[in-house]
Motif scaffolding. Structure first.
Motif: not given
Length: 811
Positions: A306-310, A396-399, A424-426, A434-436
């Protein structure tokens, strides 16, 4: 009993609302149902926009209001066929619109739009849609959700009073009708009796609250998609519906941009272990996605991306933060006080910096708030002013299975790195579900595609190919790709997606893949191209798993490799110029490919489809050392010297080589030994020796004067050599020997020479255009390794290029 919720798109058109009716009536045949509906699609936004027109004393509010009335009237006219029922419904709806009009007029007159008034205005969307659906479905009983969904004022917000609401829901539905119809989203303040709401997306929440209070068998969310997707299908064409998710996985995906369910929906039913089904109103036969507590036989570590733009990233940094307790509390308290949501946090282990992810529209305010909060520390120099970076996206990768699978984070970062995506950041939670991470927005599409492909969420692995050169080799390659496309999809789950094709003058591109049946016609009418334009377009397209395939002999195209590799685009080439050019440039290409994690493959530079370079690399990688190379590397020259006979003079043999496609377009490249020199240099370099073309000792068999002037002059004067060659050939035949143009590496010495080979030599029986290589190594010293086979021809060269492509696909 089950609860069915239908979103705005499910009641937004005649087609969808009739589909809703069919679904509800089918479900009601088997059990009692409670149906929760949203406002007609787009109406909530229209209600708010119209209120702001009225607030600004803009008379256009009446136009917008009348448009809403007209839309609802047309809907009723179309779907309600019973005259009496339609008339009663018109009366009910018009009464609601009269109330709404009075509120708008009040806003228009007094120029005031309070939260209370706006809450009242937006409530009409659900009130209107729910009475229409209740009239449409035979036997449905309408309930006003404001009578049992109660809120209280906390932290300047309307929040659910769960205990009171649960009691009232149970009381209201104690005698449960067969079909109950409830407006979603809207509620009432427990103390003031004012109309409130549960927030945008709150209809989902209404349905979940009712399902939990009544211990429903299942909560069904009917929307306009088949369920949760592995990724955004607008970005990733290969995204598909996830069959099953755990509550935690669904919550994580919802929080990071998957707008399938309003996130608060999940908690009430999760507590009661009530499954959620996400179904498509427009495709009711689709199984959809089921969300439940535990997934049986769950093998996939990653469920979705999943992703969040902006996104904006704000970094709070300063030496005073190290070891100081309470800094993070101050950060989050200050932001929370201003209603600014933080969705990701990344902190350095040294504690001297903390990065927080916020919406881009909140970034400036967040910076001001934090600069004010830490103004004393900033003034003292103990902390720096807040640094913000915009134009970012969060992925974000989710599982849930990630916590049971080693190496997920390593694979994630390695895959992105090889694709040229800088993180840039994680952040990763201790639950490991969740890894974002944050990337630049322009890299979002590439990031999502490469991760979707890498973690086997896609049905097929995809390689995106840019093919340069559509002559003999390039044309054969494209034909082979077209012929093998379906078989590779079925057998290898691999899609070879040709996204770009360039000729010497034109180029065509399509991110979704080009039609390989008529690309020649498309090329002819396309925009003119140059090597520089080609390079810029490929880099600009920024496609994941990109491979540039060079089937030309162009120096200008070879000059593009460095830039392409620097941009994480693998290069496969049949063009010998780069690998045989200046040693330092060759070495830089190899190092760049290694450093960037991409591939620079040129197996067909020597021996067409023969595995010569690969074998040399395998020997060296296993610790062996190449001591000597003896080779016939020119299929063209071998063909010529096999063709020469008493009936076929030298000039005719050369002409036949040209006509049958064995020679270069200009045969002088072959006859001058230039082609063999290049190949020998490439082999020597791959064998571990620093060799330039000028280092090769040349013993040529055609006088230098024949290489001057035009190609026409060459063909004109070539027969002058026939008599001399025939004389020498007769002597050769008498001695039972044959000509072979041999390339040799012996230690640091390299040479090319036309040699007379006797019948005991492995080169003697080399037929047609075949190549042969003898490798003497420390392990293969007494009996050299021999590689032999077709060494020229468009089809075998194209097949060799194809094999290089497949070697990348199989990594």
């Amino acid at each position: 009993m089950k609860v069915l919720k239908f979103g705005g798109t499910s009641v937004g058109s005649v087609k969808s609302i009739l589909s809703l009716k069919k679904i509800v009536e089918k479900e009601a045949k088997n059990e009692t149902v409670i149906v929760v509906v949203s406002a007609l699609g787009g109406i909530t936004d229209k209600l708010i926009a119209t209120s702001h027109l009225a607030l600004k004393h803009d008379d256009n509010w009446k136009v917008e209001f009348n448009a809403m009335v007209d839309r609802h009237h047309k809907m009723i006219d179309t779907i309600i066929t019973d005259t009496k029922k339609r008339e009663d419904l018109f009366n009910t709806v018009d009464a609601l619109f009269e109330q709404l009009k009075s509120i708008y007029f009040g806003v228009y007159l007094i120029h005031d739009l309070s939260e209370k008034t706006e809450n009242a205005i937006v409530s009409y969307g659900e009130q209107l849609s729910s009475v229409i659906v209740a009239a449409l479905i035979k036997g449905a009983k309408w309930f006003d959700s404001r009578d049992f969904i109660k809120t209280e004022r906390k932290h300047n917000k309307n929040t659910l009073d769960g205990e009171l609401t649960s009691k009232l829901v149970k009381k209201t539905f104690n005698d449960l009708p067969h079909i109950s119809l409830v407006p979603g989203f809207i509620s009432r303040d427990r103390d003031t009796d004012e109309t409130t709401n549960l927030g945008r997306g709150g209809s989902d929440y209404t349905a979940a609250i009712i399902a939990a209070a009544l211990n429903a068998d299942v909560l069904e969310i009917w929307t306009d998609v088949d369920g949760f997707m592995t990724a955004d299908p607008r970005v990733i064409k290969t995204a598909y519906t996830i069959n099953e998710l755990s509550y935690i996985e669904a919550m994580e995906l919802c929080n990071f941009g998957a707008k399938v369910i309003y996130p608060p929906t999940i908690y009430p039913v999760c507590v009661k272990n009530i499954p959620i089904k996400v179904k498509n109103t427009f495709n009711p036969d689709s199984p959809g996605t089921i969300i439940k507590n535990k997934i049986e036989d769950d093998q996939k570590p990653i469920k979705g991306i999943s992703s969040i733009n902006g996104t904006a990233l704000i970094t709070v940094t300063g030496l005073s933060m190290v070891g100081v307790i309470g800094v993070n509390r101050r950060i989050f308290t200050a932001l929370a006080a201003e209603g600014i949501s933080v969705f990701m946090v990344s902190q350095a282990s040294s504690e001297n910096s903390t990065s927080i992810g916020v919406r881009e529209e909140d970034a400036n305010e967040a910076v001001n708030v934090l600069n004010e909060e830490f103004s004393a520390e900033i003034a003292d120099g103990a902390m720096f002013p807040m640094h913000t970076e915009k134009g970012l996206s969060t992925v974000a990768i989710v599982g849930e299975n990630m916590k049971h699978t080693a190496g997920i984070a390593g694979k994630l970062f390695g895959t992105l790195g090889r694709s040229g995506v800088s993180i840039i950041a994680c952040a990763q939670g201790a639950s490991e579900t969740n890894i974002s991470f944050v990337v630049k927005s322009e890299l979002l599409r590439k990031s999502l595609n490469v991760l979707h492909d890498s973690f086997f969420l896609s049905e097929y692995k995809v390689l995106n190919l840019f093919v340069c050169g559509v002559g003999t080799v390039g044309g054969k390659l494209i034909e082979q790709i077209r012929n093998q496309y379906e078989e590779l999809k079925e057998r290898n789950q691999l899609k070879l997606n040709v996204v770009g094709i360039a000729s010497s003058k034109n180029a065509i591109f399509n991110r979704d893949g080009l039609d390989l049946t008529n690309y020649h016609d498309t090329l002819k009418t396309s925009e003119p191209s140059t090597p520089e334009k080609l390079r810029d377009k490929i880099i600009e397209m920024n496609i994941f798993n990109s491979v540039f395939v060079d089937c030309t002999a162009s120096k200008d195209i070879a000059a593009l490799y460095q830039s392409l590799l620097e941009n994480n685009i693998s290069v496969i080439t049949a063009n010998k110029i780069a690998a045989s050019g200046e040693y330092d440039k060759y070495a830089k290409l190899k190092k760049t490919a290694l450093r960037r994690g991409v591939k620079f493959r040129f197996e067909t530079n020597v021996g067409a489809g023969l595995p010569i370079i690969g074998t040399i690399n395998d020997l060296r990688n296993s610790g062996d050392k190449i001591l000597k190379i003896e080779a016939v590397l020119s299929g063209t020259l071998n063909f010529i010297f096999n063709e020469i006979s008493s009936d076929v003079p030298f000039s005719e043999a050369v002409r036949r080589a040209k006509e049958q496609g064995y020679s270069e377009p200009d045969p002088r490249i072959d006859l001058s030994g230039t082609d063999v020199v290049r190949k020998l240099v490439i082999l020597a370099r791959e064998a571990g020796y620093r060799v330039e073309q000028t280092d090769v000792e040349k013993h040529l068999f055609v006088p230098h004067t024949y290489f001057e002037g035009s190609v026409e002059d060459f063909w004109k004067h070539l027969p002058e050599l026939d008599a001399d060659f025939e004389s020498k050939r007769k002597v050769l035949e008498k001695d039972e020997k044959r000509w072979r143009f041999v390339a040799t590496l012996d230690g640091d010495n390299t040479s090319v020479e036309l040699k007379s080979i006797d019948r005991n030599h492995p080169f003697y029986n080399l037929e047609g255009s075949n190549n042969i290589v003898l490798l003497t190594t420390e392990r293969y010293k007494e009996y050299p390794m021999q590689i032999q086979g077709y060494g020229a021809g468009a089809s075998v060269t194209a097949a060799g290029v194809f094999a290089n492509i497949m070697s990348i696909a199989n990594i």
